[in-house]
Design a protein around this motif. Structure first.
Motif, short mmCIF file in Angstrom:
data_model
loop_
_atom_site.label_atom_id
_atom_site.label_comp_id
_atom_site.label_asym_id
_atom_site.label_seq_id
_atom_site.Cartn_x
_atom_site.Cartn_y
_atom_site.Cartn_z
N VAL A 66 42.56 31.01 37.11
CA VAL A 66 42.07 30.70 38.32
C VAL A 66 43.30 30.13 39.24
O VAL A 66 43.32 30.78 40.55
CB VAL A 66 41.54 29.29 38.24
N SER A 124 40.75 29.13 31.28
CA SER A 124 40.89 30.14 32.09
C SER A 124 41.10 29.18 33.13
O SER A 124 41.24 29.82 34.11
CB SER A 124 39.33 29.94 31.07
N SER A 125 40.84 27.88 33.50
CA SER A 125 41.32 27.16 34.76
C SER A 125 42.44 28.03 35.20
O SER A 125 43.10 27.90 36.36
CB SER A 125 41.39 25.87 34.56
N ALA A 127 39.74 32.42 44.42
CA ALA A 127 39.59 32.23 42.98
C ALA A 127 38.80 31.38 41.72
O ALA A 127 38.10 31.71 41.37
CB ALA A 127 41.40 32.13 42.39
N THR A 128 38.56 30.00 42.93
CA THR A 128 38.12 29.35 41.98
C THR A 128 36.09 29.71 42.04
O THR A 128 35.29 29.56 41.19
CB THR A 128 37.72 28.54 43.01
N SER A 174 35.16 31.75 39.29
CA SER A 174 35.34 31.38 38.01
C SER A 174 33.61 31.23 37.65
O SER A 174 33.19 30.69 38.70
CB SER A 174 36.19 30.31 38.27
N SER A 175 34.14 30.94 36.67
CA SER A 175 33.21 30.26 36.06
C SER A 175 32.54 29.00 35.84
O SER A 175 33.97 27.72 34.58
CB SER A 175 32.46 30.78 34.15
N ARG A 196 41.94 37.57 35.13
CA ARG A 196 40.94 36.86 33.50
C ARG A 196 40.85 37.08 32.41
O ARG A 196 41.03 36.39 31.43
CB ARG A 196 39.23 37.56 33.91
N TYR A 203 42.09 37.35 40.16
CA TYR A 203 41.47 36.91 39.02
C TYR A 203 40.77 37.80 38.25
O TYR A 203 40.32 37.80 37.14
CB TYR A 203 40.30 35.73 39.93
N LEU A 209 38.49 23.13 39.22
CA LEU A 209 38.96 23.75 37.78
C LEU A 209 38.20 23.66 37.06
O LEU A 209 37.46 23.13 36.26
CB LEU A 209 40.13 23.78 37.64
N GLY A 256 34.08 26.78 38.09
CA GLY A 256 34.41 26.22 38.84
C GLY A 256 33.99 25.68 40.69
O GLY A 256 33.42 26.19 40.32
N CYS A 280 40.56 36.61 44.60
CA CYS A 280 39.15 37.47 44.15
C CYS A 280 40.10 38.61 43.63
O CYS A 280 39.09 38.57 41.94
CB CYS A 280 38.49 37.45 44.90
#
Length: 335
Positions: free
Chosen positions: A83, A79-80, A118-119, A122-123, A331, A327, A74, A125, A324
């Protein structure tokens, strides 16, 4: 309360909600055969399954560690947790969709698909694709094959061993035996499915900075996850119970005993030896198909089986897609 604590509590809350839906969605795994053969009444079977799930959860630490520390890396910070929150919500949504249509899909693969989906958005992840292949996708293919094969072989052995027995006496005997096989199946389900929720809770605690170890499972996590799964199981999932117990084949007590025995053995081996998170749904459904095939291939309603297999195939990507979208919506709340 700090933002980190709020985020961790949100993830734990949604993880326990998933645990509950897992219970009523997958109650069929443990009791459908026993109910359909009249070995147990529905409420007694559900109570037995709930107790078995509660007990089994306390032996699932190996599976929990794989889920919490082996599938995704993560991003850092709060933010994790967004996710994980989105991933679990994606799994819950898919559980409810398949429950509505009475399809015994895998809650496990819905959870894994949600986390991966979701991962990916993510930025920072990272999806550990090698581990996903070895610990999720490979068992997803192999466990139904093993369940189908062993179910077929065990049923052949039972038919040969009791070929001279009187059907009425045999059915009575196997109804009693099904009490034990259903209990074993319930414990195996708890080892696998409660453990996945425990892995998510530990992941949230570690990511939020509330414990230093990625793999330590506090005692309250065992008890809470086990209790929620047991409560969900007792609520029942009658749509799926009807599909597994009546629509694939016409089960008798010997067939029910064979299917439950095979499925529970596969679950135990994977949880205790391989520590691999496999699908109880895939395992018991394929065992039922294998048992049914000993009568004749046409005894299995392959159109129903085909719909179930289709649900297996699309579960991972469907839950990932839902996660997705989720998220993207949540987010901003975990910034």
């Amino acid at each position: 309360m700090t933002p980190e604590l709020i985020a961790v509590l949100a993830v734990i809350g949604v993880a326990l909600a998933f645990d509950y839906t897992n219970g009523f969605h997958d109650a069929a795994n443990a009791i459908a055969t026993s109910v359909s053969t009249r070995a147990l009444t529905p409420r007694i079977a559900l109570g037995l399954a709930a107790v078995g799930n509660f007990i089994g959860a306390h032996f699932g630490a190996g599976v929990a560690k794989t889920v919490g520390d082996g599938l995704v890396t993560l991003p850092t910070g709060v933010s994790s947790l967004g996710v994980v929150f989105a991933g679990v919500l994606g799994a819950i949504a898919w559980n409810l969709i398949t429950w509505y249509f009475g399809l015994p899909s895998s809650s496990s693969h819905a959870l894994f698909g949600g986390l991966v989906g979701a991962t990916l958005l993510s930025s920072g992840g990272i999806v550990q694709w090698v581990n996903i292949g070895e610990k999720v996708l490979l068992p997803m293919v192999l466990s139904p094959i093993v369940g189908l094969t062993l179910g077929y072989l065990l049923m052949l052995a039972i038919l040969w061993l009791f070929r001279k027995g009187q059907p009425g006496k045999l059915n009575r005997g196997f109804r009693w035996a099904q009490t034990a096989s259903a209990a074993a199946m319930s414990v195996g389900h708890g080892m696998q499915d409660a453990a996945k929720t425990m892995g998510i809770v530990v992941l949230a605690l570690y990511t939020g900075g509330f414990q230093e170890s990625k793999t330590h499972i506090p005692g309250w996590v065992f008890w809470t996850s086990a209790t929620m799964l047991a409560l969900g199981t007792y609520a029942g999932g009658w749509r799926i119970i009807r599909t597994l117990g009546r629509k694939i084949i016409d089960l008798g007590p010997p067939e029910g005993f064979a299917a439950e025995t095979v499925a529970s053995a596969v679950l135990y081996f994977n949880a205790l030896v391989l520590k691999a998170p496999i699908s109880t749904t895939h395992t018991i459904t394929s065992a039922i198909m294998g048992v049914g095939a000993t009568k004749r291939l046409s005894a299995v309603r392959w159109n129903v089986a085909g719909n179930i297999v289709l649900a297996w195939i699309i579960t991972f990507p469907a839950a990932a897609l839902i996660a997705c979208v989720t998220y993207l919506l949540v987010r901003p709340l975990f910034g």
